[in-house]
Write a protein that holds these residues in place. Structure first.
Motif, PDB file in Angstrom:
ATOM      1  N   GLY A   1       0.865  -1.066   0.113  1.00  0.00           N
ATOM      2  CA  GLY A   1      -0.013  -0.004   0.005  1.00  0.00           C
ATOM      3  C   GLY A   1       0.880   1.155  -0.149  1.00  0.00           C
ATOM      4  N   SER A   2       2.028   1.364   0.953  1.00  0.00           N
ATOM      5  CA  SER A   2       2.987   2.561   0.829  1.00  0.00           C
ATOM      6  C   SER A   2       4.192   1.886   1.097  1.00  0.00           C
ATOM      7  N   LEU A   3       5.318   2.271   0.577  1.00  0.00           N
ATOM      8  CA  LEU A   3       6.547   1.826   0.707  1.00  0.00           C
ATOM      9  C   LEU A   3       7.635   3.210   0.937  1.00  0.00           C
ATOM     10  N   LEU A   4       8.760   2.960   1.781  1.00  0.00           N
ATOM     11  CA  LEU A   4       9.564   3.878   1.698  1.00  0.00           C
ATOM     12  C   LEU A   4      10.813   3.442   1.218  1.00  0.00           C
ATOM     13  N   VAL A   5      11.462   4.398   0.192  1.00  0.00           N
ATOM     14  CA  VAL A   5      12.767   4.202  -0.489  1.00  0.00           C
ATOM     15  C   VAL A   5      13.543   5.333  -0.351  1.00  0.00           C
ATOM     16  N   HIS A   6      14.812   4.935  -0.505  1.00  0.00           N
ATOM     17  CA  HIS A   6      15.999   6.004  -0.471  1.00  0.00           C
ATOM     18  C   HIS A   6      16.846   6.010  -1.632  1.00  0.00           C
ATOM     19  N   ARG A   7      16.689   7.091  -2.503  1.00  0.00           N
ATOM     20  CA  ARG A   7      17.663   7.078  -3.632  1.00  0.00           C
ATOM     21  C   ARG A   7      18.070   8.534  -3.668  1.00  0.00           C
ATOM     22  N   GLU A   8      19.614   8.420  -3.995  1.00  0.00           N
ATOM     23  CA  GLU A   8      20.295   9.849  -4.113  1.00  0.00           C
ATOM     24  C   GLU A   8      20.108  10.986  -2.937  1.00  0.00           C
ATOM     25  N   LYS A   9      20.054  10.686  -1.967  1.00  0.00           N
ATOM     26  CA  LYS A   9      19.841  11.597  -0.774  1.00  0.00           C
ATOM     27  C   LYS A   9      18.292  11.905  -0.411  1.00  0.00           C
ATOM     28  N   HIS A  10      17.523  11.323  -1.382  1.00  0.00           N
ATOM     29  CA  HIS A  10      15.884  11.632  -1.258  1.00  0.00           C
ATOM     30  C   HIS A  10      15.495  10.619  -0.486  1.00  0.00           C
ATOM     31  N   THR A  11      14.652  10.715   0.555  1.00  0.00           N
ATOM     32  CA  THR A  11      13.849   9.631   1.086  1.00  0.00           C
ATOM     33  C   THR A  11      12.121   9.913   0.573  1.00  0.00           C
ATOM     34  N   ILE A  12      11.989   8.983  -0.111  1.00  0.00           N
ATOM     35  CA  ILE A  12      10.644   9.035  -0.722  1.00  0.00           C
ATOM     36  C   ILE A  12       9.641   8.055  -0.448  1.00  0.00           C
ATOM     37  N   VAL A  13       8.482   8.391  -0.177  1.00  0.00           N
ATOM     38  CA  VAL A  13       7.203   7.404   0.102  1.00  0.00           C
ATOM     39  C   VAL A  13       6.503   7.216  -1.068  1.00  0.00           C
ATOM     40  N   LEU A  14       6.320   6.074  -1.390  1.00  0.00           N
ATOM     41  CA  LEU A  14       5.297   5.456  -2.613  1.00  0.00           C
ATOM     42  C   LEU A  14       4.079   5.013  -2.121  1.00  0.00           C
ATOM     43  N   PHE A  15       3.004   5.500  -2.682  1.00  0.00           N
ATOM     44  CA  PHE A  15       1.612   4.998  -2.457  1.00  0.00           C
ATOM     45  C   PHE A  15       1.068   4.587  -3.632  1.00  0.00           C
ATOM     46  N   TYR A  16       0.343   3.416  -3.458  1.00  0.00           N
ATOM     47  CA  TYR A  16      -0.395   2.694  -4.535  1.00  0.00           C
ATOM     48  C   TYR A  16      -1.712   2.882  -3.994  1.00  0.00           C
TER      49      TYR A  16
ATOM     50  N   GLN B   1       5.757   8.480   5.919  1.00  0.00           N
ATOM     51  CA  GLN B   1       5.289   7.145   5.793  1.00  0.00           C
ATOM     52  C   GLN B   1       4.162   6.566   6.928  1.00  0.00           C
ATOM     53  N   GLY B   2       3.317   5.892   6.553  1.00  0.00           N
ATOM     54  CA  GLY B   2       2.201   5.552   7.814  1.00  0.00           C
ATOM     55  C   GLY B   2       1.092   6.321   7.685  1.00  0.00           C
ATOM     56  N   SER B   3       1.064   7.459   6.807  1.00  0.00           N
ATOM     57  CA  SER B   3      -0.226   8.601   6.466  1.00  0.00           C
ATOM     58  C   SER B   3      -1.045   7.519   5.896  1.00  0.00           C
ATOM     59  N   THR B   4      -2.500   7.854   6.121  1.00  0.00           N
ATOM     60  CA  THR B   4      -3.566   7.532   5.378  1.00  0.00           C
ATOM     61  C   THR B   4      -3.769   8.229   3.919  1.00  0.00           C
ATOM     62  N   CYS B   5      -4.249   7.264   2.980  1.00  0.00           N
ATOM     63  CA  CYS B   5      -4.147   7.770   1.703  1.00  0.00           C
ATOM     64  C   CYS B   5      -5.665   7.496   1.247  1.00  0.00           C
ATOM     65  N   LYS B   6      -6.622   8.434   1.202  1.00  0.00           N
ATOM     66  CA  LYS B   6      -8.103   8.075   0.771  1.00  0.00           C
ATOM     67  C   LYS B   6      -8.512   9.067  -0.323  1.00  0.00           C
TER      68      LYS B   6
ATOM     69  N   ILE C   1      -6.121  11.884  -1.208  1.00  0.00           N
ATOM     70  CA  ILE C   1      -5.641  12.811  -0.177  1.00  0.00           C
ATOM     71  C   ILE C   1      -4.872  12.004   0.679  1.00  0.00           C
ATOM     72  N   VAL C   2      -3.581  12.374   0.933  1.00  0.00           N
ATOM     73  CA  VAL C   2      -2.692  11.979   2.022  1.00  0.00           C
ATOM     74  C   VAL C   2      -2.847  12.824   3.375  1.00  0.00           C
ATOM     75  N   THR C   3      -2.938  12.025   4.499  1.00  0.00           N
ATOM     76  CA  THR C   3      -3.117  13.009   5.807  1.00  0.00           C
ATOM     77  C   THR C   3      -2.181  12.512   6.677  1.00  0.00           C
ATOM     78  N   CYS C   4      -1.404  13.618   6.953  1.00  0.00           N
ATOM     79  CA  CYS C   4      -0.027  13.241   7.914  1.00  0.00           C
ATOM     80  C   CYS C   4      -0.850  12.897   9.297  1.00  0.00           C
ATOM     81  N   PRO C   5      -0.420  11.875   9.935  1.00  0.00           N
ATOM     82  CA  PRO C   5      -0.907  11.444  11.222  1.00  0.00           C
ATOM     83  C   PRO C   5      -0.450  12.295  12.344  1.00  0.00           C
ATOM     84  N   TRP C   6       0.513  13.158  12.132  1.00  0.00           N
ATOM     85  CA  TRP C   6       0.968  13.933  13.347  1.00  0.00           C
ATOM     86  C   TRP C   6       0.428  15.175  13.375  1.00  0.00           C
ATOM     87  N   HIS C   7      -0.010  16.049  12.522  1.00  0.00           N
ATOM     88  CA  HIS C   7      -0.770  17.141  12.866  1.00  0.00           C
ATOM     89  C   HIS C   7      -1.915  17.304  11.895  1.00  0.00           C
TER      90      HIS C   7
END
Length: 392
Positions: free
Chosen positions: A27-42, A62-67, A70-76
């Motif tokens: 559903g979502s996956l964290l990847v690291h490439r060329e100093k970037h930290t990217i989260v992939l959402f399906y 990463q871990g945010s809901t996607c509905k 719209i991605v909603t950050c779980p922190w704020h």
């Protein structure tokens, strides 16, 4: 708020980051490439890639809901359009979104910088001023100075905003803003963003909820000489006619009156009465002129009219009861000013000879206004008065 993240067409920046099946399963996956930290959402049979750091406070997405896209950050609970990275909450900022391609079951992401940092942070500064969000103002100020922007640039944005969105005119916010830019050359590097932030934040606070100021146009095809415009200006200030006074001021500036002439025009109207608004009005004129030292005289036609409202609406201290009772301070001042030409003339011949500080200081620090005026006007103290006026 303007969305300024743009897709790039540079194919050379695409990098393979994951297998499609892995993202589909997780559903979502964290990847690291060329100093970037990217989260992939399906989502909805598509793969999206956004920066993993929430631009609000830097927590991971990463871990945010996607509905519903719209991605909603779980922190704020900041919310983002998953396709563009655009936020629905002005306090959060947009998150970088990266173009995605699927090639033979593999996910490729274009890591080209999706935004011009300079353009983006200037826009965010304007967003912070408009919404009066101190966190946005602080972050954009720090970011702009970090990328080497001249502090005069964000100062000018704050100045333009403050004079445009406050119908009551130049006030404490713009004064603080100008004080901070004046202070900047004397500060350590780590303190410069703080000073600039305090000035910008003061402008935003002053302008919050305030109506805009619309500057009047100059007199059409005017050939009126400066002396007449100055006389009219002071007359209109005296009768509290803001619009007419503004038109005289703008006409004087448009007619190529120089800084010294326009300063004389403003200070003359501010000194027609004793001690306007306990001195604030004179200070505001000083700071407006200092602001033009930073941004250039070409901004005078938009900056200086913001002073007119303060001049027109200023409290004239000779009209106040506290200046008339129990001691008539105005009468003391009027008498003193009548004697000034004679006293100053006497003082010129005594320069370098005055040595009466021991007797004078206790009087100046005392509470008898008549004694203070008399001691300064006394022949033996004329040299002090002359020197004081020269220094001021």
């Amino acid at each position: 708020m303007t969305q300024i993240f743009k897709e790039t067409t540079d194919k050379d920046n695409y990098t393979r980051v994951a297998q499609l099946t892995d993202v589909q399963a997780a559903g979502s996956l964290l990847v690291h490439r060329e100093k970037h930290t990217i989260v992939l959402f399906y989502s909805d049979n598509k793969v999206y890639a956004i920066d993993n750091r929430c631009p609000h406070m830097g927590f991971p997405l990463q871990g945010s809901t996607c509905k519903d896209g719209i991605v909603t950050c779980p922190w704020h609970y900041a919310r983002f359009d998953i396709a563009s990275g655009g936020t629905f909450d002005s306090w959060a900022d947009d998150v970088p979104a990266f173009p995605v391609e699927i090639r033979d079951g593999e996910i490729w992401v274009n890591l080209a910088l999706p935004v011009n940092p300079h353009t983006h942070h200037l826009q965010r500064l304007e967003d912070g001023l408009e919404q009066n969000i101190s966190l946005v103002i602080a972050k954009s100020t720090i970011a702009l100075l970090d990328i080497g922007v001249n502090p005069a640039e964000p100062f000018q944005i704050g100045l333009k905003f403050g004079i445009s969105y406050n119908k009551t005119g130049w006030s404490t916010g713009l004064t603080i803003h100008t004080c901070m830019i004046n202070l900047l050359p004397y500060l350590d590097e780590e303190d410069k963003p703080r000073a600039l932030f305090h000035g910008l934040s003061a402008v935003a606070n002053d302008s919050a909820g305030a109506p805009p100021l619309f500057v009047v146009q100059p007199l059409p095809n005017s050939t009126v000489d400066f002396a007449t415009l100055k006389s009219w200006f002071c007359q209109f200030i005296e009768v509290r006619d803001s619009e007419a006074a503004q038109r005289c001021l703008v006409s004087a500036i448009r007619s190529r009156a120089n800084l010294e002439q326009v300063a004389d025009m403003l200070f003359s109207s501010a000194t027609d009465h004793r001690y306007l608004d306990i001195g604030h009005t004179l200070d505001f004129i000083n700071k407006a002129l200092e602001a033009l030292d930073v941004v250039g005289w070409q901004a005078a036609e938009s900056v200086l009219p913001s002073l007119v409202s303060g001049l027109v609406n200023a409290s004239r201290m000779e009209e106040s009861n506290s200046w008339r009772y129990p001691v008539d301070l105005v009468a003391i001042l009027e008498s003193a000013f009548e004697q000034l030409p004679t006293v100053l003339n006497a003082g010129k011949s005594q320069r370098g000879t005055w040595s009466n500080s021991e007797q004078l200081i206790p009087i100046l620090l005392g509470e008898d206004p008549q004694a203070i005026a008399d001691s300064l006007l006394n022949g033996s103290n004329a040299i002090l008065l002359d020197r004081t006026l020269i220094l001021s």
